[in-house]
Design an enzyme around this catalytic site. Structure first.
Site, PDB file in Angstrom:
ATOM      1  N   ASP A 121       0.853  -1.183   0.000  1.00  0.00           N
ATOM      2  CA  ASP A 121       0.000   0.000   0.000  1.00  0.00           C
ATOM      3  C   ASP A 121       0.891   1.235   0.000  1.00  0.00           C
ATOM      4  O   ASP A 121       1.616   1.469   0.958  1.00  0.00           O
ATOM      5  CB  ASP A 121      -0.919  -0.009   1.224  1.00  0.00           C
ATOM      6  CG  ASP A 121      -2.028   1.015   1.149  1.00  0.00           C
ATOM      7  OD1 ASP A 121      -1.877   2.034   0.441  1.00  0.00           O
ATOM      8  OD2 ASP A 121      -3.059   0.813   1.821  1.00  0.00           O
ATOM      9  N   ARG A 123      -0.244   4.427  -0.395  1.00  0.00           N
ATOM     10  CA  ARG A 123      -1.013   5.657  -0.181  1.00  0.00           C
ATOM     11  C   ARG A 123      -0.388   6.558   0.879  1.00  0.00           C
ATOM     12  O   ARG A 123       0.170   6.095   1.866  1.00  0.00           O
ATOM     13  CB  ARG A 123      -2.454   5.323   0.214  1.00  0.00           C
ATOM     14  CG  ARG A 123      -3.282   4.822  -0.948  1.00  0.00           C
ATOM     15  CD  ARG A 123      -4.643   4.406  -0.521  1.00  0.00           C
ATOM     16  NE  ARG A 123      -4.553   3.138   0.211  1.00  0.00           N
ATOM     17  CZ  ARG A 123      -5.590   2.374   0.505  1.00  0.00           C
ATOM     18  NH1 ARG A 123      -6.810   2.755   0.155  1.00  0.00           N
ATOM     19  NH2 ARG A 123      -5.435   1.239   1.154  1.00  0.00           N
TER      20      ARG A 123
END
Length: 189
Positions: A121, A123
């Site tokens: 991930d 983000r």
């Protein structure tokens, strides 16, 4: 960071107000109920962009269903959605499609990202801090299943009064994806 003025946006779900926050080359949208500024404890969803799901209705994920549930809930109960423009857990659309190709060969969503040289991930939620500060949010009800989003919001000193689950239907195309989110990423499903 740059930000737009607020503007009205009538939709098939009801009338809303939108505002854009620009950070680097990404523009994130805040989608607010008409009564948002009057709410003491607004309902908030941080929805990560998914072009294939949100726009084209991909069955490989639960994104469009979660977004639709959140919009309907916000229309009825009040609050806002942060449309977090970081496609494919922030690996971009091109790499997301490359990850899909690896998934077609049997990799799960995490294995595909790792094989492409990314973290599971990528983000960055720092724009959420800017949005919360700008809108003076202190107490919210967070619509999420993602423990990372819960931890990030709590790290901002924002009080999560309650967590509202976002449970979307599982199908034969997204069953593996949902299981990976639950078993490997700790999603509260």
């Amino acid at each position: 960071m740059e930000k737009s003025n607020e503007a009205k946006l009538p939709t098939k779900y009801g009338n809303f107000t939108i505002k854009i926050y620009k950070q680097a080359n990404q523009e994130h949208m805040v989608f607010m109920s008409e009564n948002f500024h009057k709410l003491k404890t607004p309902n908030v969803r941080i929805h990560s962009e998914c072009l294939t799901g949100d726009t084209f209705g991909s069955l490989k994920c639960d994104c469009q269903n979660q977004l639709s549930l959140a919009i309907k809930y916000i229309a009825k109960e009040g609050g806002m959605i942060i449309y977090h423009r970081q496609e494919g857990r922030n690996i971009g659309l091109l790499n997301k499609v490359n990850a899909y190709a690896l998934q077609d060969l049997g990799r799960d969503t995490i294995e595909a990202n790792l094989e492409l040289g990314f973290e599971e991930d990528e983000r960055d939620y720092s724009i959420v801090k800017e949005i919360f500060n700008d809108l003076k949010l202190k107490d919210i009800q967070l619509i999420t299943n993602n423990p990372d989003k819960i931890a990030y919001v709590e790290s901002l000193g924002v009080n999560i009064i309650s967590r509202i689950p976002s449970i979307a239907p599982v199908n034969s195309y997204n069953n593996e994806y949902i299981n990976v989110k639950k078993e490997h990423m700790g999603h509260l499903l």
